[in-house]
Design a protein around this motif. Structure first.
Motif, PDB file in Angstrom:
ATOM      1  N   ASP A 158       0.798  -1.226   0.000  1.00  0.00           N
ATOM      2  CA  ASP A 158       0.000   0.000   0.000  1.00  0.00           C
ATOM      3  C   ASP A 158       0.833   1.280   0.000  1.00  0.00           C
ATOM      4  O   ASP A 158       0.388   2.307  -0.506  1.00  0.00           O
ATOM      5  CB  ASP A 158      -0.941   0.021   1.211  1.00  0.00           C
ATOM      6  CG  ASP A 158      -2.035  -1.025   1.089  1.00  0.00           C
ATOM      7  OD1 ASP A 158      -2.446  -1.307  -0.050  1.00  0.00           O
ATOM      8  OD2 ASP A 158      -2.465  -1.562   2.129  1.00  0.00           O
ATOM      9  N   ASP A 159       2.029   1.267   0.603  1.00  0.00           N
ATOM     10  CA  ASP A 159       2.857   2.471   0.649  1.00  0.00           C
ATOM     11  C   ASP A 159       3.444   2.752  -0.727  1.00  0.00           C
ATOM     12  O   ASP A 159       4.071   1.875  -1.331  1.00  0.00           O
ATOM     13  CB  ASP A 159       3.990   2.324   1.661  1.00  0.00           C
ATOM     14  CG  ASP A 159       3.489   2.395   3.090  1.00  0.00           C
ATOM     15  OD1 ASP A 159       2.327   2.808   3.277  1.00  0.00           O
ATOM     16  OD2 ASP A 159       4.247   2.042   4.010  1.00  0.00           O
ATOM     17  N   THR A 160       3.225   3.944  -1.203  1.00  0.00           N
ATOM     18  CA  THR A 160       3.697   4.311  -2.532  1.00  0.00           C
ATOM     19  C   THR A 160       4.373   5.674  -2.532  1.00  0.00           C
ATOM     20  O   THR A 160       4.220   6.464  -1.594  1.00  0.00           O
ATOM     21  CB  THR A 160       2.535   4.364  -3.545  1.00  0.00           C
ATOM     22  OG1 THR A 160       1.569   5.328  -3.083  1.00  0.00           O
ATOM     23  CG2 THR A 160       1.877   3.006  -3.699  1.00  0.00           C
ATOM     24  N   ILE A 161       5.127   5.923  -3.579  1.00  0.00           N
ATOM     25  CA  ILE A 161       5.637   7.258  -3.890  1.00  0.00           C
ATOM     26  C   ILE A 161       5.007   7.657  -5.209  1.00  0.00           C
ATOM     27  O   ILE A 161       5.127   6.932  -6.209  1.00  0.00           O
ATOM     28  CB  ILE A 161       7.168   7.292  -3.993  1.00  0.00           C
ATOM     29  CG1 ILE A 161       7.802   6.928  -2.644  1.00  0.00           C
ATOM     30  CG2 ILE A 161       7.652   8.674  -4.448  1.00  0.00           C
ATOM     31  CD1 ILE A 161       9.320   6.893  -2.663  1.00  0.00           C
ATOM     32  N   VAL A 162       4.319   8.769  -5.215  1.00  0.00           N
ATOM     33  CA  VAL A 162       3.591   9.191  -6.412  1.00  0.00           C
ATOM     34  C   VAL A 162       4.244  10.433  -7.012  1.00  0.00           C
ATOM     35  O   VAL A 162       4.676  11.326  -6.287  1.00  0.00           O
ATOM     36  CB  VAL A 162       2.105   9.460  -6.084  1.00  0.00           C
ATOM     37  CG1 VAL A 162       1.435   8.178  -5.648  1.00  0.00           C
ATOM     38  CG2 VAL A 162       1.963  10.527  -4.994  1.00  0.00           C
ATOM     39  N   ARG A 209       4.228   8.326   0.380  1.00  0.00           N
ATOM     40  CA  ARG A 209       3.289   7.598   1.229  1.00  0.00           C
ATOM     41  C   ARG A 209       1.968   8.340   1.477  1.00  0.00           C
ATOM     42  O   ARG A 209       1.605   8.599   2.623  1.00  0.00           O
ATOM     43  CB  ARG A 209       3.945   7.256   2.560  1.00  0.00           C
ATOM     44  CG  ARG A 209       5.059   6.228   2.456  1.00  0.00           C
ATOM     45  CD  ARG A 209       5.591   5.879   3.852  1.00  0.00           C
ATOM     46  NE  ARG A 209       6.434   4.688   3.806  1.00  0.00           N
ATOM     47  CZ  ARG A 209       7.758   4.717   3.634  1.00  0.00           C
ATOM     48  NH1 ARG A 209       8.359   5.875   3.473  1.00  0.00           N
ATOM     49  NH2 ARG A 209       8.454   3.595   3.602  1.00  0.00           N
ATOM     50  N   PRO A 210       1.242   8.688   0.431  1.00  0.00           N
ATOM     51  CA  PRO A 210      -0.107   9.209   0.670  1.00  0.00           C
ATOM     52  C   PRO A 210      -0.953   8.120   1.325  1.00  0.00           C
ATOM     53  O   PRO A 210      -0.711   6.927   1.133  1.00  0.00           O
ATOM     54  CB  PRO A 210      -0.600   9.563  -0.734  1.00  0.00           C
ATOM     55  CG  PRO A 210       0.188   8.664  -1.645  1.00  0.00           C
ATOM     56  CD  PRO A 210       1.531   8.544  -1.006  1.00  0.00           C
ATOM     57  N   ASP A 211      -1.941   8.544   2.074  1.00  0.00           N
ATOM     58  CA  ASP A 211      -2.800   7.598   2.777  1.00  0.00           C
ATOM     59  C   ASP A 211      -3.546   6.735   1.757  1.00  0.00           C
ATOM     60  O   ASP A 211      -4.322   7.257   0.947  1.00  0.00           O
ATOM     61  CB  ASP A 211      -3.793   8.374   3.638  1.00  0.00           C
ATOM     62  CG  ASP A 211      -4.611   7.480   4.547  1.00  0.00           C
ATOM     63  OD1 ASP A 211      -4.721   6.272   4.264  1.00  0.00           O
ATOM     64  OD2 ASP A 211      -5.159   8.004   5.535  1.00  0.00           O
ATOM     65  N   PRO A 212      -3.355   5.406   1.766  1.00  0.00           N
ATOM     66  CA  PRO A 212      -4.026   4.553   0.767  1.00  0.00           C
ATOM     67  C   PRO A 212      -5.547   4.572   0.892  1.00  0.00           C
ATOM     68  O   PRO A 212      -6.239   4.265  -0.083  1.00  0.00           O
ATOM     69  CB  PRO A 212      -3.439   3.164   1.042  1.00  0.00           C
ATOM     70  CG  PRO A 212      -2.918   3.223   2.440  1.00  0.00           C
ATOM     71  CD  PRO A 212      -2.465   4.630   2.648  1.00  0.00           C
ATOM     72  N   SER A 213      -6.059   4.942   2.062  1.00  0.00           N
ATOM     73  CA  SER A 213      -7.517   5.011   2.196  1.00  0.00           C
ATOM     74  C   SER A 213      -8.082   6.207   1.447  1.00  0.00           C
ATOM     75  O   SER A 213      -9.282   6.258   1.164  1.00  0.00           O
ATOM     76  CB  SER A 213      -7.902   5.090   3.677  1.00  0.00           C
ATOM     77  OG  SER A 213      -7.491   6.323   4.244  1.00  0.00           O
TER      78      SER A 213
END
Length: 612
Positions: A544-548, A569-573
């Motif tokens: 779930d942790d990403t870099i966008v 790490r934007p909130d995946p929710s």
């Protein structure tokens, strides 16, 4: 943060599509030569990290030299202003209070001067008395590192009065030395760009660390500072009046930046808003002029106040835009597409078959949606961000040609930006021990390699600039002794042919229109692409942790700016995808820049008949 590009190949899922020991023998084979070169590069990178940690250990956060140690006073330092003359860094002056303790004959004299200093300058009497008694035989003692000019003037006035009286009052043993202290009037604005001033162990004055303060340390300081590097200068009087408002400084060696304070403010404000809106842990926004390489803004969050940097974690003082490497994800497909077009292995309209998977080496590459899309051309492949098609482009080029283009775009090397702390990134290449054929496939869509935000922004800027890769820079001019040396834009090389850059721009416009609509601004043609990258760990890639990231430029036909937005790490929710986080943040910055630079919508600027 710095994201390591290594992860166990067998444990790593597919990247999201969008969203250097010397030897005793002569090395004969080229492959071995390349291997030892990589070992050397790794050694250099490791050394840089170790050096950074060593520097952190040496830092004396906010402390001066020991009170009883004679030292050379702080050197005046040049001022730093933005492109319009707004003051970003300058010296403020105080008085340092010193004395020779051996002059004092007894405690009565010590107490007398201690009381006087407390009354005149607010220096605690007991502190002064204790210091004088602790170093009775010293020839030097610093009683106060800094008192205000007003307090110093009161001491000087009292000394002048005492000199007219008979005898020698112990207050006359007190010496006042004007001392500069670095001051950043905009506080947190551009903090990572500017850097800090800090004391190191075994030194007797503060020096610049990080950012501009670190890179231009040997120029900015008045004492033993270096001169201009070119004989081609112009008189400082030729500068616009607004730029000369705070120049020259006392030091007489100043910097005029490419940074626009207002654009910096926009970038920082929108970055802060994005972190709050998407609950991201950190982020970076870079705004640059593609035709020159000028950096107009470079924002990072979390940030800090360089006036009070001791209150922050030392690791937070480095500039992530140049020192943090990460896997870029699908924004790197822009580079692969450019290389495929320029090498001639594909055309913009040529269709390749997407079956939903492709085996490259020991890896089976899938699209993020785990689906096949049939016959697709380059526009659809980029708009849908298809890993399978991108890997095919890389295979058609072959490993040698693909990595030549990667290097041509500046990856695996420093951009030469004039900011301290820039790192190389990390590119594995054929012939090295840790490279395999599967890396060709995954590298094509930005997985298994590491770049810095400034590298990514500058690479895409070369496409906006007709294939010319510029050296990014932050200092527009240096001012010394009434003369100005202007920084000339420097072409580092050519990435693709101009006609290829134009074709790819048109494709990227359609990518925004068809796949990254959230990055669009009504009335303007914008070229760009998003990328969502999972974060590599020792165990594999996080779920779930990403870099966008979103990087783009506008107006597409005559780009005035390139914007890179990176959120960690934007909130995946809320959303873990770049198309719903970094892309709309890009649009917000672009919208405000169109207004700030007074760039009319395309139909007005070009005329409705000239639009396609």
């Amino acid at each position: 943060m710095t994201a390591a590009p290594e992860a166990a190949r067998s444990a790593a899922p597919q990247a999201m599509s969008e969203p250097h020991s010397t030897t005793m023998e002569i090395i004969q084979k080229r492959e071995l030569w390349r291997f030892w070169m990589i070992v050397f590069v790794f050694g250099v990178l490791t050394g840089l990290v170790a050096l950074a940690l060593f520097v952190h250990q040496l830092l004396q956060w906010g402390e001066g030299p020991p009170a009883g140690l004679p030292h050379q006073g702080e050197s005046p330092r040049g001022s730093i202003v933005d492109r319009h003359g707004e003051l970003l860094a300058a010296d403020r002056y105080f008085y340092e209070v010193t004395t020779t303790p051996s002059y004092f004959e007894d405690d009565e004299q010590r107490q007398l001067v201690a009381s006087a200093l407390q009354d005149l300058a607010g220096i605690p009497a007991q502190q002064t008395f204790d210091q004088l008694r602790a170093y009775p035989d010293n020839l030097f003692l610093r009683l106060a590192a800094r008192i205000s000019l007003e307090a110093g003037h009161r001491i000087l006035a009292e000394q002048k009065r005492l000199m007219e009286e008979p005898g020698i009052h112990p207050l006359l043993y007190i010496n006042l030395t004007p001392t500069p202290q670095r001051y950043y009037p905009e506080q947190r604005l551009g903090a990572h760009l500017l850097g800090i001033m800090a004391m190191l162990k075994e030194t007797t004055w503060r020096r610049g660390l990080y950012g501009l303060e670190g890179f231009y340390e040997s120029y900015l300081r008045q004492r033993d500072g270096v001169g201009l590097t070119s004989k081609t200068t112009t008189p400082a009087a030729s500068l616009p009046a607004e730029v000369r408002r705070y120049l020259p400084s006392v030091a007489g060696r100043d910097l005029i930046l490419t940074i626009d304070r207002n654009v910096q403010w926009i970038a920082e404000e929108e970055l802060a808003r994005a972190l709050e809106l998407y609950k991201a842990k950190a982020g970076t926004i870079i705004v640059m002029a593609p035709k020159t390489g000028e950096i107009l803004a470079m924002a990072n969050a979390p940030t800090f106040d360089p006036n009070a940097f001791t209150e922050y974690d030392p690791a937070a003082l480095q500039n992530p835009a140049v020192s943090a490497q990460y896997e870029p994800g699908s924004v790197f497909k822009i580079i692969t597409a450019a290389a495929a077009l320029d090498s001639g292995v594909v055309t913009p309209t040529q269709k390749l078959t997407d079956t939903g998977s492709i085996a490259v080496g020991q890896r089976v590459i899938l699209n993020s949606d785990r689906a096949g899309h049939g016959q697709v051309d380059m526009t659809e492949a980029l708009a849908r961000s298809l890993n399978v098609i991108t890997a095919q482009w890389a295979l058609l080029m072959g490993q040698r040609q693909f990595y030549q283009y990667v290097e041509r775009f500046g990856f695996g090397n420093v951009t030469e930006i004039d900011l301290a702390g820039e790192v190389y990134g990390l590119i594995k290449k054929p012939g090295t021990q840790d490279w395999s054929l599967s890396d060709l496939g995954t590298n094509s869509f930005g997985q298994g390699l590491a770049v810095t935000p400034i590298q990514m922004a500058n690479a895409v800027a070369s496409i906006a600039n007709g294939g010319k890769l510029m050296r990014p820079y932050v200092v527009q001019a240096r001012v010394l002794d009434g003369q100005v040396q202007v920084t000339e834009p420097t072409v580092l090389g050519t990435t693709v042919r101009p006609e290829i850059a134009k074709e790819l721009t048109e494709i990227l416009v359609r990518v925004v229109e068809q796949g990254n609509q959230a990055a669009g601004v009504a009335g303007y043609r914008i070229a760009g692409k998003s990328g969502t990258a999972q974060i590599p760990t020792k165990e594999g890639y996080t779920e779930d942790d990403t870099i966008v990231t979103f990087v783009g430029y506008a107006p597409a036909d005559d780009p005035k700016f390139v914007i890179l937005v990176k959120l960690e790490r934007p909130d995946p929710s809320i959303s873990r995808w770049a198309g719903y986080t970094a892309a709309p943040t890009f649009a917000q910055v672009a919208r405000r820049l169109f207004y700030y630079y007074n760039i009319p919508p395309d139909d007005i600027r070009l005329g409705a008949n000239n639009l396609e």
